[in-house]
Design a protein around this motif. Structure first.
Motif, short mmCIF file in Angstrom:
data_model
loop_
_atom_site.label_atom_id
_atom_site.label_comp_id
_atom_site.label_asym_id
_atom_site.label_seq_id
_atom_site.Cartn_x
_atom_site.Cartn_y
_atom_site.Cartn_z
N ILE A 83 55.55 -136.74 -13.75
CA ILE A 83 54.13 -136.40 -13.62
C ILE A 83 53.83 -135.07 -14.31
O ILE A 83 52.84 -134.94 -15.03
N ALA A 84 54.69 -134.08 -14.09
CA ALA A 84 54.48 -132.77 -14.72
C ALA A 84 54.51 -132.88 -16.25
O ALA A 84 53.64 -132.34 -16.94
N LEU A 85 55.49 -133.61 -16.78
CA LEU A 85 55.58 -133.81 -18.22
C LEU A 85 54.36 -134.58 -18.73
O LEU A 85 53.82 -134.27 -19.80
N SER A 86 53.90 -135.53 -17.96
CA SER A 86 52.71 -136.31 -18.34
C SER A 86 51.46 -135.43 -18.40
O SER A 86 50.65 -135.56 -19.32
N ILE A 87 51.32 -134.54 -17.44
CA ILE A 87 50.16 -133.64 -17.43
C ILE A 87 50.19 -132.74 -18.65
O ILE A 87 49.17 -132.57 -19.34
N PRO A 104 51.53 -135.29 -30.61
CA PRO A 104 52.22 -136.54 -30.96
C PRO A 104 53.68 -136.58 -30.51
O PRO A 104 54.16 -137.59 -30.00
N VAL A 105 54.39 -135.46 -30.66
CA VAL A 105 55.80 -135.42 -30.26
C VAL A 105 55.92 -135.59 -28.74
O VAL A 105 56.77 -136.35 -28.25
N PHE A 106 55.09 -134.89 -27.99
CA PHE A 106 55.12 -135.03 -26.53
C PHE A 106 54.74 -136.44 -26.11
O PHE A 106 55.31 -136.98 -25.17
N ALA A 107 53.78 -137.04 -26.81
CA ALA A 107 53.38 -138.42 -26.50
C ALA A 107 54.53 -139.39 -26.75
O ALA A 107 54.76 -140.31 -25.95
N ILE A 108 55.25 -139.19 -27.83
CA ILE A 108 56.40 -140.04 -28.14
C ILE A 108 57.45 -139.93 -27.04
O ILE A 108 57.89 -140.94 -26.48
N VAL A 109 57.84 -138.72 -26.72
CA VAL A 109 58.89 -138.49 -25.72
C VAL A 109 58.44 -138.97 -24.34
O VAL A 109 59.15 -139.72 -23.67
N THR A 110 57.26 -138.54 -23.90
CA THR A 110 56.78 -138.90 -22.57
C THR A 110 56.53 -140.39 -22.46
O THR A 110 56.91 -141.02 -21.46
N GLY A 111 55.90 -140.97 -23.46
CA GLY A 111 55.58 -142.39 -23.40
C GLY A 111 56.80 -143.27 -23.34
O GLY A 111 56.93 -144.11 -22.44
N PHE A 112 57.73 -143.07 -24.27
CA PHE A 112 58.92 -143.92 -24.29
C PHE A 112 59.86 -143.63 -23.11
O PHE A 112 60.44 -144.55 -22.53
N VAL A 117 53.72 -150.55 -19.90
CA VAL A 117 52.96 -150.87 -21.11
C VAL A 117 52.18 -149.65 -21.60
O VAL A 117 52.13 -149.37 -22.80
N ALA A 118 51.59 -148.91 -20.67
CA ALA A 118 50.84 -147.70 -21.06
C ALA A 118 51.78 -146.66 -21.67
O ALA A 118 51.40 -145.97 -22.63
N GLY A 119 52.99 -146.53 -21.15
CA GLY A 119 53.96 -145.62 -21.73
C GLY A 119 54.34 -146.02 -23.15
O GLY A 119 54.42 -145.18 -24.04
N LEU A 120 54.57 -147.32 -23.34
CA LEU A 120 54.86 -147.81 -24.69
C LEU A 120 53.69 -147.54 -25.63
O LEU A 120 53.89 -147.11 -26.77
N ALA A 121 52.47 -147.78 -25.16
CA ALA A 121 51.27 -147.54 -25.99
C ALA A 121 51.15 -146.06 -26.36
O ALA A 121 50.83 -145.72 -27.50
N LEU A 122 51.43 -145.18 -25.40
CA LEU A 122 51.35 -143.74 -25.67
C LEU A 122 52.42 -143.35 -26.70
O LEU A 122 52.13 -142.59 -27.64
#
Length: 147
Positions: free
Chosen positions: A59-63, A77-85, A129-134
């Protein structure tokens, strides 16, 4: 008085590339809330301390990721890649695999989690699915920013 200048084409392209990332960020934020609501509905006592603390770290990383995305930060973009996957992999391992460790909150197998309903399955799958999309949106935004 100087005439206003039109934004340069690279700034417009960057803004357009960020739009799908923001949409994915909104969907991911909603999925976080839905999944969290299911955990509260099921009761926090049904998860291990390891799952609880790893979930709080996620949750903290997502915020942080969502703040970077909505501020248009260059690291978004880098944080989205790491957090999402990482979220998609983590939630898949915790919920979809049979019990495998203290990091499991398995919806299947002999250690079937208490109070798992169709809503629980929806919430977990929505978050995956939302993580993959992010993550995919992060990859595309990073690629668009590099060109």
């Amino acid at each position: 008085m100087a005439a206003p200048t039109a934004p340069n084409s690279s700034a417009v392209a960057t803004r357009r590339a960020a739009d799908p990332l923001r949409v994915a960020g909104v969907v991911f934020a909603v999925a976080l809330l839905v999944h969290g609501a299911d955990h509260f509905r099921r009761g926090m006592e049904v998860i291990t301390p390891e799952v609880f603390w790893l979930g709080n770290l996620q949750i903290a990383l997502s915020i942080v990721t969502l703040v970077l995305v909505f501020r248009g930060h260059r690291w978004a973009p880098v944080f989205a890649i790491v957090t999402g996957f990482a979220s998609a992999i983590g939630f898949s391992a915790a919920h979809l695999l049979p019990h495998w460790s203290a990091f499991s909150d398995a919806f299947t197998g002999a250690h079937h989690a208490p109070h798992v309903t169709a809503f629980s399955w929806f919430a977990a799958c929505f978050e995956i699915v939302a993580g993959l999309a992010l993550g995919i949106a992060g990859l595309r935004a990073r690629r668009a920013g590099a060109s």
